[in-house]
Write an enzyme that holds these catalytic residues in place. Structure first.
Site, PDB file in Angstrom:
ATOM      1  N   HIS A   1       2.252  40.656  10.143  1.00 42.72           N
ATOM      2  CA  HIS A   1       2.085  41.338   8.849  1.00 42.72           C
ATOM      3  C   HIS A   1       3.434  41.586   8.183  1.00 42.72           C
ATOM      4  O   HIS A   1       3.534  41.629   6.950  1.00 42.72           O
ATOM      5  CB  HIS A   1       1.338  42.663   9.047  1.00 42.72           C
ATOM      6  CG  HIS A   1       0.651  43.168   7.815  1.00 42.72           C
ATOM      7  ND1 HIS A   1       1.214  43.096   6.555  1.00 42.72           N
ATOM      8  CD2 HIS A   1      -0.570  43.748   7.639  1.00 42.72           C
ATOM      9  CE1 HIS A   1       0.379  43.627   5.669  1.00 42.72           C
ATOM     10  NE2 HIS A   1      -0.712  44.016   6.299  1.00 42.72           N
TER      11      HIS A   1
ATOM     12  N   ASP B   1      -8.968  24.908  -1.360  1.00 48.87           N
ATOM     13  CA  ASP B   1      -9.705  23.649  -1.251  1.00 48.87           C
ATOM     14  C   ASP B   1      -8.772  22.538  -0.758  1.00 48.87           C
ATOM     15  O   ASP B   1      -7.912  22.062  -1.494  1.00 48.87           O
ATOM     16  CB  ASP B   1     -10.311  23.298  -2.617  1.00 48.87           C
ATOM     17  CG  ASP B   1     -11.124  22.008  -2.597  1.00 48.87           C
ATOM     18  OD1 ASP B   1     -11.246  21.394  -1.521  1.00 48.87           O
ATOM     19  OD2 ASP B   1     -11.620  21.618  -3.669  1.00 48.87           O
TER      20      ASP B   1
END
Length: 453
Positions: A167, A396
């Protein structure tokens, strides 16, 4: 195990990408140094054969990943954690050496089952999650990679792309930006020029000087955190949990908004996030069998991207962490009562209006964040991971929109939900939950029943 590892490789940025890079951690990054890695899985419908996958898909993914790293060099680097030193931690990229670990695998698991919304054994998802290499101890510092990736083929069914990152590398805005860039370059067949033409304005800004820290909060935090060495990450197995997904359709969300506004007509900030978070939080608290103290405080903790909310503002494409947080708190007996949902919505909306969206308040007392985070470990809290704003499922690679997003890292937290746009319901939201089986059954019944009004 139904998963077989086919290859483990290291993918570097292309030759001549850049010289060495050292990126110091800011006060937004340092509090996350000991936090568990963020683990996400994207499942795609893409029925291809193993030979086609190995000969065409995997090489294309490696090539596009390398090209993407040219613009996202920190992801190929290591976190450097100094020992017994005033030096502060940094992310270090070394030209010719640094690279991202990428695992290629094949699975015989049931793709349809894994991508369902019903309660599924949480442990099985870890077969598709990449493992970040262990911490290396040097004489003056510790070193650990900041990212690991894994791509798993389900022959004839689909592909899972798994991500794990520290993180302290960056928040969702930053990491999702990288994932979408990799997907876009892959879809374009490695045409970097076309990618740059379309996405020049969203390329990551690595300049740390855009983070204003006149109080030296980074030094305050580092003096506390440096005494606790890094530990190698591990999977929280067995989780003794199941994972399930709950859909709030746009009609459900509008109904919840109307319900709140009918009770509190003057309330501002009654957003889709507010009513979804409030509804799930109240269902979660009600699903607990027994509480010894009815007056105990329940907390809802949420992070918010504050790049545009601070003064001076930080560029939208800044790469790193730039998060503030809100913390709504309500007595247990109020939250489980008849007005619990409305009270929760009011409390969360108040935190957004008066803290997160308030430039005067959003960083007020930031020097105390570490002690506040430590207090949160002992309270009864429910959190949220992810945001519909970033729409990770739209990444995508040439296979269309992801069929399913699973935020696996919520297994390692006391209790948290994941939140993303719904694939199958326009304007709807998907909520991911990880709970022990008995409590999940109770949660499911309360969630379903509560929408019947």
């Amino acid at each position: 195990m139904a998963t077989t590892i086919l290859e483990i490789c290291r993918v570097p940025a292309p030759p001549g990408a850049a010289a060495d890079l050292s990126l110091p951690l800011t006060f937004f990054d340092i509090p996350w140094l000991h936090f568990h890695p963020i683990r996400r899985l994207l499942f795609y419908d893409y029925p291809c054969s193993k030979p086609y996958f190995l000969e065409t898909v995997a090489p294309k993914l490696k090539e596009s990943l390398s090209l993407t790293l040219r613009h996202y060099l920190p992801l190929a680097g290591d976190l450097i954690f100094p020992l017994n030193s005033e030096k502060k931690p940094e992310i270090q990229y070394v030209a010719g050496e640094s690279a991202v670990s990428l695992t290629i695998a094949e699975s015989a698991s049931d793709f349809h089952h894994l991508t369902g919304n019903h309660a599924r054994d949480a442990d099985q998802f870890y077969e598709f999650v990449p493992e970040i290499d262990p911490v290396t101890d040097e004489s003056e510092y510790q070193r650990v990679p900041v990212v690991a990736l894994k791509v798993t083929l389900f022959p004839g069914r689909g592909i899972c792309v798994g991500f794990a990152n520290l993180h302290c590398l960056g928040d969702a805005s930053s990491v999702v930006g990288f994932i979408k860039a990799w997907a876009s370059i892959s879809k374009l067949g490695g045409d970097e020029e076309e990618f740059l033409t379309k996405h020049a304005e969203s390329l990551p800004i690595l300049d740390r000087s855009v983070i204003n820290d006149p109080l030296g909060i980074d030094t305050i935090f580092w003096k506390v955190i440096r005494d606790v060495p890094l530990k190698s990450s591990s999977f929280p197995l067995p989780t003794n949990r199941v994972r399930a997904t709950y859909i709030l359709r746009q009609a459900d969300i509008e109904k919840l908004k109307d319900f709140v506004l009918a009770k509190k007509p003057g309330l501002l900030q009654v957003s889709s996030f507010v009513v979804t978070a409030s509804y799930v939080w109240t269902c979660f608290v009600k699903s607990e069998e027994q509480v010894d103290d009815d007056d105990v405080l329940e907390f809802f903790i949420f992070a918010a991207d504050i790049r545009a909310r601070i003064d001076p503002p930080v560029p939208a494409s800044y790469f790193g962490n730039c998060l503030g947080y809100g913390a709504a708190k309500i007595e247990h007996k109020q939250l489980v009562g008849g007005e619990g949902f409305v009270i929760a919505a009011e409390a969360i909306a108040d935190q957004i209006k008066n803290r997160v969206n308030n430039k005067e308040e959003v960083l007020k007392g930031a020097e105390n964040w570490l002690s506040e985070i430590n207090k949160m470990k002992t309270i009864r809290a429910f959190g949220v991971s992810g945001s519909p704003k970033f729409d990770l499922s739209s990444a995508d690679f040439g296979w269309g929109r992801a069929r399913k997003l699973e935020v696996v890292s919520i297994d390692g937290e006391k209790h948290s939900m994941s939140l993303c746009k719904s694939r199958d319901s326009e304007g709807g939201l998907e909520v991911g939950i990880s709970l022990p089986k008995a409590r999940m059954d109770a949660f499911a019944a309360i969630f379903e029943e509560g929408l019947r009004f």
